[in-house]
Structures are given as C-alpha cells and as structure tokens.
Scaffold this motif. Structure first.
Motif, PDB file in Angstrom:
ATOM      1  N   HIS B  59       0.824  -1.214   0.000  1.00  0.00           N
ATOM      2  CA  HIS B  59       0.000   0.000   0.000  1.00  0.00           C
ATOM      3  C   HIS B  59       0.852   1.256   0.000  1.00  0.00           C
ATOM      4  O   HIS B  59       0.589   2.206  -0.720  1.00  0.00           O
ATOM      5  N   TYR B  60       1.900   1.269   0.848  1.00  0.00           N
ATOM      6  CA  TYR B  60       2.673   2.504   0.950  1.00  0.00           C
ATOM      7  C   TYR B  60       3.542   2.734  -0.279  1.00  0.00           C
ATOM      8  O   TYR B  60       3.693   3.868  -0.747  1.00  0.00           O
ATOM      9  N   ASN B  87      -7.203   2.700   0.307  1.00  0.00           N
ATOM     10  CA  ASN B  87      -6.396   1.854   1.183  1.00  0.00           C
ATOM     11  C   ASN B  87      -6.645   2.119   2.660  1.00  0.00           C
ATOM     12  O   ASN B  87      -6.154   1.385   3.508  1.00  0.00           O
ATOM     13  N   ASP B  88      -7.390   3.175   2.951  1.00  0.00           N
ATOM     14  CA  ASP B  88      -7.755   3.455   4.337  1.00  0.00           C
ATOM     15  C   ASP B  88      -9.242   3.155   4.476  1.00  0.00           C
ATOM     16  O   ASP B  88     -10.082   3.848   3.903  1.00  0.00           O
ATOM     17  N   LYS B  89      -9.558   2.121   5.249  1.00  0.00           N
ATOM     18  CA  LYS B  89     -10.954   1.662   5.277  1.00  0.00           C
ATOM     19  C   LYS B  89     -11.877   2.685   5.943  1.00  0.00           C
ATOM     20  O   LYS B  89     -13.072   2.730   5.642  1.00  0.00           O
ATOM     21  N   SER B 131      -7.757  -0.581   9.919  1.00  0.00           N
ATOM     22  CA  SER B 131      -8.142   0.434   8.933  1.00  0.00           C
ATOM     23  C   SER B 131      -7.335   0.281   7.650  1.00  0.00           C
ATOM     24  O   SER B 131      -7.706   0.783   6.611  1.00  0.00           O
ATOM     25  N   ASN B 132      -6.216  -0.458   7.716  1.00  0.00           N
ATOM     26  CA  ASN B 132      -5.388  -0.658   6.536  1.00  0.00           C
ATOM     27  C   ASN B 132      -4.982  -2.128   6.519  1.00  0.00           C
ATOM     28  O   ASN B 132      -4.182  -2.563   7.319  1.00  0.00           O
ATOM     29  N   SER B 134      -5.363  -6.201   4.137  1.00  0.00           N
ATOM     30  CA  SER B 134      -5.729  -6.917   2.924  1.00  0.00           C
ATOM     31  C   SER B 134      -5.984  -8.377   3.223  1.00  0.00           C
ATOM     32  O   SER B 134      -5.521  -8.909   4.222  1.00  0.00           O
ATOM     33  N   GLU B 162      -2.172   2.956  14.266  1.00  0.00           N
ATOM     34  CA  GLU B 162      -3.523   2.693  13.732  1.00  0.00           C
ATOM     35  C   GLU B 162      -4.232   1.573  14.499  1.00  0.00           C
ATOM     36  O   GLU B 162      -5.451   1.429  14.402  1.00  0.00           O
TER      37      GLU B 162
END
Lengths: 57, 282
Positions: B59-60, B87-89, B131-132, B134, B162
């Motif tokens: 993601h990053y 990518n941030d739920k 929150s991030n 997969s 987070e």
C-alpha cells in the motif's frame, strides 16, 4: 528457457522465456527468488525479501 | 518510446497478463519494477511513460510511487488521492457513506472503553477491522463483550498507532458467499461469487468462486462505490444482506483478478489496457 544460478545454493534455475522483472520463482532448495533486471539489461536472481507490509486485497 | 507503463513490486499472474494484453494490442507496456527504480521528485525523466498503471502490492509503495510519478506529470491510474482513500478503510467508508452507497454499519472508537460502548450501541456480533489491511487479515469477529475485550487488548499492545483506532463493523450474515465486482473505467466488467464455509470469503484465503451477473443493481452499486472513492480500476467487495440487499464492504485499488478471469472468461487485463489506451488518446 534461460538457465541461471541460484544465489543461495548455486544450483541451476530455469527461467521462463517471457520472464518479467519482479517475478518470483520457488527454487528446489526452498528459497523464493526474485527476478531483477540489471543496468545492462540482463537479468539475475536474488532471494526475495518480501514487501515488508500488508499487501494485496 | 513506450507511452504506457506499469509500476509494480512483484510480477504476479495479473501483472504478466496486463503486459501481454498490451503486446497483443501492439502497445509495449514499460515495466517500472519499483525495487529497481529511483526518481527525483519534480525532476522530469525523458523516458517515463505518459500513462502508468499502479500495480504495487504494498500500500505505501503504491501511494508513494504514484505521488512521485504525478509530480513528474505522469497520469497514474489510480490517482494518488483515490489510492490513499481506498487503502484506508475509514476514509473510504466515510466517502461511501457521504455518496449514499449502502454499506454495513461502521463505527470508529479511539479507546478501548469507547470501543466497548460503541459495540453495545451497535449490538453484537461485531467485526473488528484494521483500517489498513488486505486479504481479510487481522479481521476479527467478536460475538460478545468478552471476545471484543480480548481482541482490543491485543490491538492496544501492538506498536502501530492505527491499532489504537478501533473500526467496528456490523456483522452481515452472508448467504455463505460474498461478491467481488471488478470495475474498469466506470464499467462493471466482471463479477464473481466467492463461497466459503468461513465467514471471511476472500478467494486469496481459499474460497470457491462462480460467475456473478454484473448487469443491473449489482453493477450499479459497484460503480457508484468506485466513483465515490474516485477510483478508475477497482475491485469492489459486496455483501448480500437478507433484508437490505447489496451492501458495499470494501473497494480495492490494486485488485487481483486471476480467479475472476478463470471463472468468468472476461479479459480483465485487456479491459484495463484498453482503458489506459483511451486515456492516452484523449
């Protein structure tokens, strides 16, 4: 199929003709190898270190 | 010079399929393999393609490489803002809600005590989500307060900031399956039902798949979700609620589609490349 050397065990690794940089190959010695393109355009293999965080979806 | 490019970290089935779809159309896709790449922000490099597809699994890495390419005037699909939001739920749930897209009830609490009170208000069972994340990893189901307390205590001991922000979601009793709709350029191109005995149904976790029709309401809600978050290429995860109908669970900015292609026969890679070519021609 080009044949390269495994950087870990030194054994032969068959690489597909249509190989792409970033492709992962599981070698018989148990190591996952990553295909990397060098500056001169040739390819080499190095042990895959993962992407270091969550990935995919 | 290649005018289309693809930035990625690992060449999976999907990345190879996209490169091949380009070749089939007579368009060479320039491969920007991130571990071999370095760029100066704002300093243009002549050999960069005009349009680049973002396919990085991290993601990053995806967000940072998109930002740098955009600073060089490259048009990246998806854009940096859409990638960050997707990518941030919490970010994407807020956008979906504002756009009126039906979704499972979702709440956020900023301490363990507040999360326990939030769950009481929502009613058990609740799903605790990072929150991030997969592939459904780190997603936990709390049947009651004892379960939730244990999950939250584990989260609170994790070093990532987070993990101290608790996202709780209503548990949707799905009919043994959920749906993945792949959307490209505002069109729902393919859909699959993902069956699993487990409540987490990602095919990446071993679920079985069958084709799902994307005409009508299912395709429409997927497209509305993608537009709400600003994505152009996306995988949308949809639940079927017994009373409320389709609920959008998540949107994914770098969707895998190997199972979708296997089950539906839709050439998703070709659809994506055609969309990129369309942007080039504009």
């Amino acid at each position: 199929m080009p044949v390269l050397k495994c950087p870990v065990c030194g054994g032969d690794v068959e690489v597909p003709d249509d190989v792409m940089p970033g492709e992962l190959i599981d070698h018989d010695c148990g190591v996952t190898l990553e295909v990397v393109k060098k500056e001169d355009g040739t390819i080499e293999l190095r042990p895959f270190e993962g992407v270091g965080e969550d990935w995919g979806e | 010079m290649e005018r289309l490019g693809m930035v990625y970290m690992v060449a999976r089935w999907e990345e190879k399929a996209i490169a091949k779809a380009g070749e089939k159309r007579g368009v060479k896709v320039k491969l920007l393999h991130l571990p071999s790449l370095h760029l100066l922000i704002g300093e243009h490099v002549a050999e960069l393609p005009q349009v680049v597809l973002q396919r990085s699994i991290s993601h990053y890495a995806a967000l940072s490489s998109t930002l740098v390419l955009e600073s060089l005037g490259v048009r990246v699909v998806n854009t940096s803002t859409a990638t960050a939001a997707a990518n941030d739920k919490i970010w994407s749930a807020a956008l979906l809600s504002r756009a009126g897209v039906a979704m499972p009830q979702t709440g956020v609490a900023w301490s363990m005590d507040a999360a326990l009170r939030l769950a009481e208000k929502m009613g058990y069972p609740v799903v605790v989500k990072p929150s991030n994340g997969s592939w459904g990893r780190m997603v936990a189901l709390a049947d009651d307060e004892e379960d939730l307390r244990a999950i939250l205590e584990h989260r609170e001991y994790m070093p990532q900031p987070e993990m101290k922000v608790h996202m709780l979601q209503e548990y949707v009793a799905k009919p043994g399956r959920d749906i993945r709709v792949t959307v490209v350029g505002g069109r729902p191109v393919a859909g699959i039902y993902r069956y699993s005995e487990h409540w987490i149904t990602n095919t990446a976790r071993g679920g079985r798949a069958e084709p799902a029709p994307v005409e009508g309401e299912l395709g429409e809600i997927a497209v509305r979700a993608v537009e709400a978050v600003g994505l152009e290429v996306a995988g949308v995860d949809v639940f079927e609620h017994p009373e409320r109908g389709y609920l959008v669970n998540e949107v994914n900015p770098v969707p895998e589609f190997k199972n979708t292609v296997r089950v539906t026969g839709v050439d998703v890679a070709g659809e994506i490349v055609d969309y990129l070519i369309g942007i080039l021609r504009k």
